[in-house]
Design an enzyme around this catalytic site. Structure first.
Site, PDB file in Angstrom:
ATOM      1  N   ARG A 116       0.816  -1.204   0.000  1.00  0.00           N
ATOM      2  CA  ARG A 116       0.000   0.000   0.000  1.00  0.00           C
ATOM      3  C   ARG A 116       0.861   1.271   0.000  1.00  0.00           C
ATOM      4  O   ARG A 116       0.633   2.214   0.763  1.00  0.00           O
ATOM      5  CB  ARG A 116      -0.947  -0.026   1.187  1.00  0.00           C
ATOM      6  CG  ARG A 116      -2.225   0.660   0.786  1.00  0.00           C
ATOM      7  CD  ARG A 116      -3.432   0.326   1.529  1.00  0.00           C
ATOM      8  NE  ARG A 116      -4.093  -0.871   1.074  1.00  0.00           N
ATOM      9  CZ  ARG A 116      -5.191  -1.333   1.599  1.00  0.00           C
ATOM     10  NH1 ARG A 116      -5.751  -0.722   2.594  1.00  0.00           N
ATOM     11  NH2 ARG A 116      -5.739  -2.420   1.118  1.00  0.00           N
ATOM     12  N   ARG A 127      -3.521   6.886   1.344  1.00  0.00           N
ATOM     13  CA  ARG A 127      -3.958   8.112   2.013  1.00  0.00           C
ATOM     14  C   ARG A 127      -2.904   8.826   2.836  1.00  0.00           C
ATOM     15  O   ARG A 127      -3.110   9.953   3.247  1.00  0.00           O
ATOM     16  CB  ARG A 127      -5.182   7.809   2.888  1.00  0.00           C
ATOM     17  CG  ARG A 127      -6.457   7.655   2.081  1.00  0.00           C
ATOM     18  CD  ARG A 127      -7.577   7.112   2.931  1.00  0.00           C
ATOM     19  NE  ARG A 127      -7.224   5.776   3.392  1.00  0.00           N
ATOM     20  CZ  ARG A 127      -8.053   4.982   4.064  1.00  0.00           C
ATOM     21  NH1 ARG A 127      -9.253   5.402   4.384  1.00  0.00           N
ATOM     22  NH2 ARG A 127      -7.670   3.787   4.437  1.00  0.00           N
ATOM     23  N   ARG A 178      -8.036  11.657  -4.709  1.00  0.00           N
ATOM     24  CA  ARG A 178      -9.261  11.052  -4.164  1.00  0.00           C
ATOM     25  C   ARG A 178     -10.392  12.060  -3.975  1.00  0.00           C
ATOM     26  O   ARG A 178     -11.542  11.675  -3.810  1.00  0.00           O
ATOM     27  CB  ARG A 178      -8.942  10.319  -2.853  1.00  0.00           C
ATOM     28  CG  ARG A 178      -8.233   8.996  -3.055  1.00  0.00           C
ATOM     29  CD  ARG A 178      -9.164   7.858  -3.502  1.00  0.00           C
ATOM     30  NE  ARG A 178      -9.904   7.337  -2.364  1.00  0.00           N
ATOM     31  CZ  ARG A 178     -11.174   7.584  -2.125  1.00  0.00           C
ATOM     32  NH1 ARG A 178     -11.877   8.326  -2.941  1.00  0.00           N
ATOM     33  NH2 ARG A 178     -11.758   7.077  -1.056  1.00  0.00           N
ATOM     34  N   ASP A 205      -7.415  -2.954  -6.547  1.00  0.00           N
ATOM     35  CA  ASP A 205      -7.896  -3.540  -5.303  1.00  0.00           C
ATOM     36  C   ASP A 205      -8.245  -4.998  -5.568  1.00  0.00           C
ATOM     37  O   ASP A 205      -8.592  -5.355  -6.698  1.00  0.00           O
ATOM     38  CB  ASP A 205      -9.119  -2.783  -4.773  1.00  0.00           C
ATOM     39  CG  ASP A 205      -9.398  -3.144  -3.327  1.00  0.00           C
ATOM     40  OD1 ASP A 205      -8.713  -2.616  -2.439  1.00  0.00           O
ATOM     41  OD2 ASP A 205     -10.269  -4.009  -3.085  1.00  0.00           O
ATOM     42  N   TYR A 262     -14.892 -12.108   1.927  1.00  0.00           N
ATOM     43  CA  TYR A 262     -15.695 -10.918   1.601  1.00  0.00           C
ATOM     44  C   TYR A 262     -17.017 -11.322   0.947  1.00  0.00           C
ATOM     45  O   TYR A 262     -18.071 -10.773   1.265  1.00  0.00           O
ATOM     46  CB  TYR A 262     -14.930  -9.980   0.656  1.00  0.00           C
ATOM     47  CG  TYR A 262     -13.884  -9.157   1.368  1.00  0.00           C
ATOM     48  CD1 TYR A 262     -14.254  -8.181   2.297  1.00  0.00           C
ATOM     49  CD2 TYR A 262     -12.525  -9.344   1.126  1.00  0.00           C
ATOM     50  CE1 TYR A 262     -13.298  -7.423   2.954  1.00  0.00           C
ATOM     51  CE2 TYR A 262     -11.565  -8.584   1.772  1.00  0.00           C
ATOM     52  CZ  TYR A 262     -11.960  -7.634   2.692  1.00  0.00           C
ATOM     53  OH  TYR A 262     -11.019  -6.886   3.346  1.00  0.00           O
TER      54      TYR A 262
END
Ligand code: CP3
Length: 345
Positions: A28, A32, A41, A77, A152
């Protein structure tokens, strides 16, 4: 790979060959914690970034330029292929993937579709082609492993206990294996597409598999992982197999036949490597929480990892992804420290 100025230290380490220094990248590494990423974003959602190859390539390149890491990881992702498989989802801010039509009964597995990445995920291929032209380091493509994706798909979102997943696994075992087989086959196919477009290595993220016992991994997951990796055997790229809290699964992860095993910070590199019989390269394993620690602690923790390395075949990384609170300057200092480390071999 032989092109002048191309930095292939990461690939050499994956193959347990000598490299000029210990290569490093961060899971990652685009995210952010970067002001530039937060700006992008404001205009695009995460999935919109992925669907715009020029924006996606720019976001992928950001940390490579800023941090001087030895590999780029495609910005994407693990949930991206779920859409073409008929599983509808959103990525919710500070939550993660949320599935609108989760699999709850055996018959739900029948509606899961095979897909052709060159049709449904063509934008991923276009992004990889753009990146190939720009990059002077290898590009890592990736997928989610069948168990992590199944968790998920069945839970409908993130979970702490994986109770719905395990209930399905124990009570609908036939449907479970069918689901895992579809995921293993489709993810192998999608990885092959990424490699054909130019990914120089691939990583399989099994982030949540550590929730399983050794016996359950053997019975419900292992056959599908070995199938997935065997489907990729002919590809001439390193395959990285990463899990979290999965120290107890290391001997079986080795038998899945990846080129590199990713470790988290709960295990030691030297002990784990020995347990893996030195048959694979290893990658890891600084605790991402260390990225918010004072400078002297960061230096010490980085050194504690480096001094365990006594042979070629190590790639420095975190034990899991960078958190939004991380400090970019700290990351840069870690890269310098790793690159400057005097190799013992
Ligand atoms: O730089 C890179 O490493 C590539 C980018 C990347 C993303 N997701 C982008 C992303 C990678 C490698 C992933 C993989 C991924 N996605 C995994 C496996 C790795 C891991 O961290 O265990 C998993 C489990 C997911 C599912 C997922 N997507 C989660 C758990 C989250 C975080 C939720 C949150 O908001 O904290 C996402 C969203 C996501 N994917 C973000 C990023 C940069 C953060 C949110 C955003 O920018 O909107």
């Amino acid at each position: 790979m032989t092109t002048k100025n191309f930095n292939d230290n990461f690939i050499r380490a994956c193959r347990r060959e000598k490299s000029d220094y210990i290569p490093i990248w961060f899971m990652r590494q685009a995210g952010r914690y970067q002001a530039e990423y937060r700006d992008v974003r404001k205009k695009y959602s995460l999935l919109e970034i992925c669907r715009h190859p020029d924006v996606c390539a720019e976001v992928t390149l950001l940390p490579v330029a800023q941090l001087n890491v030895d590999a780029a990881i495609l910005f994407s992702d693990i949930t991206l292929p779920l859409g073409p498989m008929g599983i509808n989802f959103d990525i919710v801010e500070n939550v993660g993937p949320v599935i609108h039509n989760p699999v709850r009964e055996a018959k739900d597995v029948d509606r899961i579709l095979a897909f052709d990445p060159s049709q449904s995920l063509e934008y991923v291929g276009t992004t990889i082609e753009l990146l190939k032209r720009e990059l002077k380091v290898p590009l890592i493509g990736f997928v989610g492993a069948p168990f992590t994706l199944a968790s998920y798909i069945i839970e409908g979102g993130p979970s702490k206990s994986y109770l719905k997943t395990k209930t399905f696994m124990y009570a609908q075992t036939e449907a479970w294996h069918k689901l895992m087989d579809i995921l293993a086959t489709e993810m192998a196919n999608y990885l092959r597409y990424q490699v054909n477009k130019g990914a120089a290595a691939i990583q399989v993220f099994d982030s949540w598999v550590g929730s399983l016992s050794i016996e359950d991994y053997r019975d419900y997951v292992f056959p599908h992982m070995t199938k997935m990796f065997s489907l990729l055997k002919d590809l001439d790229v390193p395959l990285i197999h990463f899990g979290v809290v999965s120290g107890h699964l290391l001997p079986m992860m080795k038998d899945c036949r990846a080129t590199v095993v990713g470790l988290d910070w709960r295990v030691r590199i030297d002990e784990s490597w020995k347990l893996l019989n030195y048959e694979v390269a290893v990658q890891g394993n600084l605790d991402p929480a260390v990225l918010v620690a004072p400078e002297n602690i960061v230096h010490k923790k980085t050194h504690q990892i480096l001094e365990q390395i006594d042979r070629p075949g190590f790639i420095f990384n975190l034990g899991h992804g960078i958190m939004p609170q991380a400090d970019g300057d700290t990351l840069k200092r870690i890269v310098d420290q790793v690159h400057e480390y005097q190799l013992k071999f």
